[in-house]
Write a protein that holds these residues in place. Structure first.
Motif, PDB file in Angstrom:
ATOM      1  N   GLN A  30     -14.881  -9.115 -12.966  1.00 25.43           N
ATOM      2  CA  GLN A  30     -14.325 -10.440 -12.659  1.00 25.43           C
ATOM      3  C   GLN A  30     -14.192 -11.277 -13.925  1.00 25.43           C
ATOM      4  N   GLU A  31     -15.194 -11.227 -14.800  1.00 28.82           N
ATOM      5  CA  GLU A  31     -15.098 -11.956 -16.064  1.00 28.82           C
ATOM      6  C   GLU A  31     -13.968 -11.404 -16.929  1.00 28.82           C
ATOM      7  N   ALA A  32     -13.776 -10.091 -16.926  1.00 30.35           N
ATOM      8  CA  ALA A  32     -12.681  -9.485 -17.682  1.00 30.35           C
ATOM      9  C   ALA A  32     -11.338  -9.961 -17.144  1.00 30.35           C
ATOM     10  N   LEU A  33     -11.191  -9.978 -15.814  1.00 28.57           N
ATOM     11  CA  LEU A  33      -9.955 -10.464 -15.196  1.00 28.57           C
ATOM     12  C   LEU A  33      -9.722 -11.925 -15.553  1.00 28.57           C
ATOM     13  N   ASP A  34     -10.761 -12.738 -15.440  1.00 24.79           N
ATOM     14  CA  ASP A  34     -10.635 -14.161 -15.765  1.00 24.79           C
ATOM     15  C   ASP A  34     -10.219 -14.353 -17.223  1.00 24.79           C
ATOM     16  N   HIS A  35     -10.821 -13.582 -18.122  1.00 22.87           N
ATOM     17  CA  HIS A  35     -10.473 -13.687 -19.544  1.00 22.87           C
ATOM     18  C   HIS A  35      -9.015 -13.313 -19.774  1.00 22.87           C
ATOM     19  N   LEU A  36      -8.597 -12.185 -19.237  1.00 21.39           N
ATOM     20  CA  LEU A  36      -7.220 -11.735 -19.446  1.00 21.39           C
ATOM     21  C   LEU A  36      -6.214 -12.765 -18.940  1.00 21.39           C
ATOM     22  N   THR A  37      -6.439 -13.286 -17.747  1.00 20.90           N
ATOM     23  CA  THR A  37      -5.490 -14.249 -17.208  1.00 20.90           C
ATOM     24  C   THR A  37      -5.546 -15.576 -17.977  1.00 20.90           C
ATOM     25  N   SER A  38      -6.713 -15.928 -18.506  1.00 25.19           N
ATOM     26  CA  SER A  38      -6.828 -17.187 -19.252  1.00 25.19           C
ATOM     27  C   SER A  38      -6.065 -17.154 -20.574  1.00 25.19           C
ATOM     28  N   VAL A  39      -5.829 -15.955 -21.118  1.00 21.84           N
ATOM     29  CA  VAL A  39      -5.075 -15.841 -22.370  1.00 21.84           C
ATOM     30  C   VAL A  39      -3.635 -15.382 -22.118  1.00 21.84           C
ATOM     31  N   GLY A  40      -3.211 -15.427 -20.858  1.00 19.67           N
ATOM     32  CA  GLY A  40      -1.816 -15.172 -20.531  1.00 19.67           C
ATOM     33  C   GLY A  40      -1.433 -13.726 -20.298  1.00 19.67           C
ATOM     34  N   ALA A  41      -2.397 -12.847 -20.172  1.00 20.36           N
ATOM     35  CA  ALA A  41      -2.078 -11.448 -19.878  1.00 20.36           C
ATOM     36  C   ALA A  41      -1.939 -11.280 -18.370  1.00 20.36           C
ATOM     37  N   ALA A  42      -0.930 -10.562 -17.955  1.00 20.63           N
ATOM     38  CA  ALA A  42      -0.756 -10.274 -16.533  1.00 20.63           C
ATOM     39  C   ALA A  42      -1.736  -9.174 -16.159  1.00 20.63           C
ATOM     40  N   ALA A  43      -2.715  -9.519 -15.356  1.00 15.24           N
ATOM     41  CA  ALA A  43      -3.759  -8.563 -14.977  1.00 15.24           C
ATOM     42  C   ALA A  43      -3.881  -8.527 -13.463  1.00 15.24           C
ATOM     43  N   GLN A  44      -4.246  -7.364 -12.967  1.00 11.58           N
ATOM     44  CA  GLN A  44      -4.448  -7.158 -11.535  1.00 11.58           C
ATOM     45  C   GLN A  44      -5.880  -6.727 -11.288  1.00 11.58           C
ATOM     46  N   GLY A  45      -6.442  -7.165 -10.212  1.00  2.66           N
ATOM     47  CA  GLY A  45      -7.791  -6.736  -9.858  1.00  2.66           C
ATOM     48  C   GLY A  45      -8.432  -7.826  -9.055  1.00  2.66           C
ATOM     49  N   VAL A  46      -9.574  -7.701  -8.673  1.00  3.06           N
ATOM     50  CA  VAL A  46     -10.539  -6.649  -8.913  1.00  3.06           C
ATOM     51  C   VAL A  46     -10.429  -5.639  -7.765  1.00  3.06           C
ATOM     52  N   ASP A  47     -10.221  -4.365  -8.125  1.00  8.06           N
ATOM     53  CA  ASP A  47     -10.097  -3.283  -7.168  1.00  8.06           C
ATOM     54  C   ASP A  47     -11.482  -2.674  -6.985  1.00  8.06           C
ATOM     55  N   ASN A  48     -12.033  -2.842  -5.790  1.00  8.31           N
ATOM     56  CA  ASN A  48     -13.400  -2.412  -5.499  1.00  8.31           C
ATOM     57  C   ASN A  48     -13.388  -0.992  -4.943  1.00  8.31           C
ATOM     58  N   GLN A  49     -13.907  -0.052  -5.725  1.00  7.60           N
ATOM     59  CA  GLN A  49     -14.015   1.342  -5.323  1.00  7.60           C
ATOM     60  C   GLN A  49     -15.497   1.736  -5.342  1.00  7.60           C
ATOM     61  N   PRO A  50     -15.879   2.760  -4.593  1.00  6.20           N
ATOM     62  CA  PRO A  50     -17.293   3.175  -4.621  1.00  6.20           C
ATOM     63  C   PRO A  50     -17.763   3.537  -6.029  1.00  6.20           C
ATOM     64  N   TRP A  51     -16.853   3.984  -6.888  1.00  7.67           N
ATOM     65  CA  TRP A  51     -17.214   4.422  -8.234  1.00  7.67           C
ATOM     66  C   TRP A  51     -17.030   3.325  -9.283  1.00  7.67           C
ATOM     67  N   GLY A  52     -16.817   2.085  -8.818  1.00  3.94           N
ATOM     68  CA  GLY A  52     -16.747   0.961  -9.749  1.00  3.94           C
ATOM     69  C   GLY A  52     -15.707  -0.066  -9.363  1.00  3.94           C
ATOM     70  N   LEU A  53     -15.718  -1.161 -10.099  1.00  7.63           N
ATOM     71  CA  LEU A  53     -14.747  -2.234  -9.925  1.00  7.63           C
ATOM     72  C   LEU A  53     -13.722  -2.114 -11.050  1.00  7.63           C
ATOM     73  N   PHE A  54     -12.435  -2.240 -10.703  1.00  8.50           N
ATOM     74  CA  PHE A  54     -11.377  -2.006 -11.677  1.00  8.50           C
ATOM     75  C   PHE A  54     -10.459  -3.207 -11.816  1.00  8.50           C
ATOM     76  N   VAL A  55     -10.036  -3.439 -13.044  1.00 13.76           N
ATOM     77  CA  VAL A  55      -9.020  -4.432 -13.377  1.00 13.76           C
ATOM     78  C   VAL A  55      -7.945  -3.688 -14.154  1.00 13.76           C
ATOM     79  N   TYR A  56      -6.685  -3.998 -13.877  1.00 14.27           N
ATOM     80  CA  TYR A  56      -5.575  -3.317 -14.533  1.00 14.27           C
ATOM     81  C   TYR A  56      -4.699  -4.337 -15.249  1.00 14.27           C
TER      82      TYR A  56
END
Length: 136
Positions: free
Chosen positions: A78-104
């Motif tokens: 979530q912090e990674a997603l927040d950081h990316l969007t705060s600097v203007g990067a188009a990011a998708q997430g957070v995708d919650n999978q049993p093997w981890g949380l993902f941001v794209y």
């Protein structure tokens, strides 16, 4: 014998635009060297990483936008997603999978990245037991 991945080529169309993007999202600009007329080498390293990327002219024959298999581990998706969007990067997430949380996210050329927050292993073990999966 140790073997370590230390450099991955990322094909881009506009070196300066790509360098600005990667430094804006937090990568360190390690090197930017015009070696000769047909070779410009730019090395960028994500914070805390032992592996860098390189962009430039004469670096790779891959088509820009086709590097779609780089994944980094982050401590908090979530912090990674927040950081990316705060600097203007188009990011998708957070995708919650049993093997981890993902941001794209993708760079300006469309090279795609995945960021993974590693799972809570107790939660993963419970998921495996519930689904009868023992071969991870």
């Amino acid at each position: 014998m140790d073997m370590k991945i230390e450099l991955i080529a990322v094909p881009v169309t506009d070196i300066d635009r790509a360098k600005e993007f990667y430094t804006r999202i937090g990568f360190n600009a390690d090197h930017d060297q015009r070696v000769n007329e047909s070779l410009r080498f730019v090395q960028l390293t994500p914070p805390g990483s032992a592996c860098s990327i390189c962009i430039g002219e004469g670096i790779t024959e891959m088509v820009p936008g086709t590097q779609n298999a780089i994944q980094m581990v982050v401590s908090n998706a979530q912090e990674a997603l927040d950081h990316l969007t705060s600097v203007g990067a188009a990011a998708q997430g957070v995708d919650n999978q049993p093997w981890g949380l993902f941001v794209y996210f993708a760079d300006p050329d469309g090279n795609q990245w995945a960021l993974q927050e590693l799972p809570d292993y107790a939660r993963l073990d419970a998921w495996r037991e519930e689904h009868g999966v023992n071969n991870f």
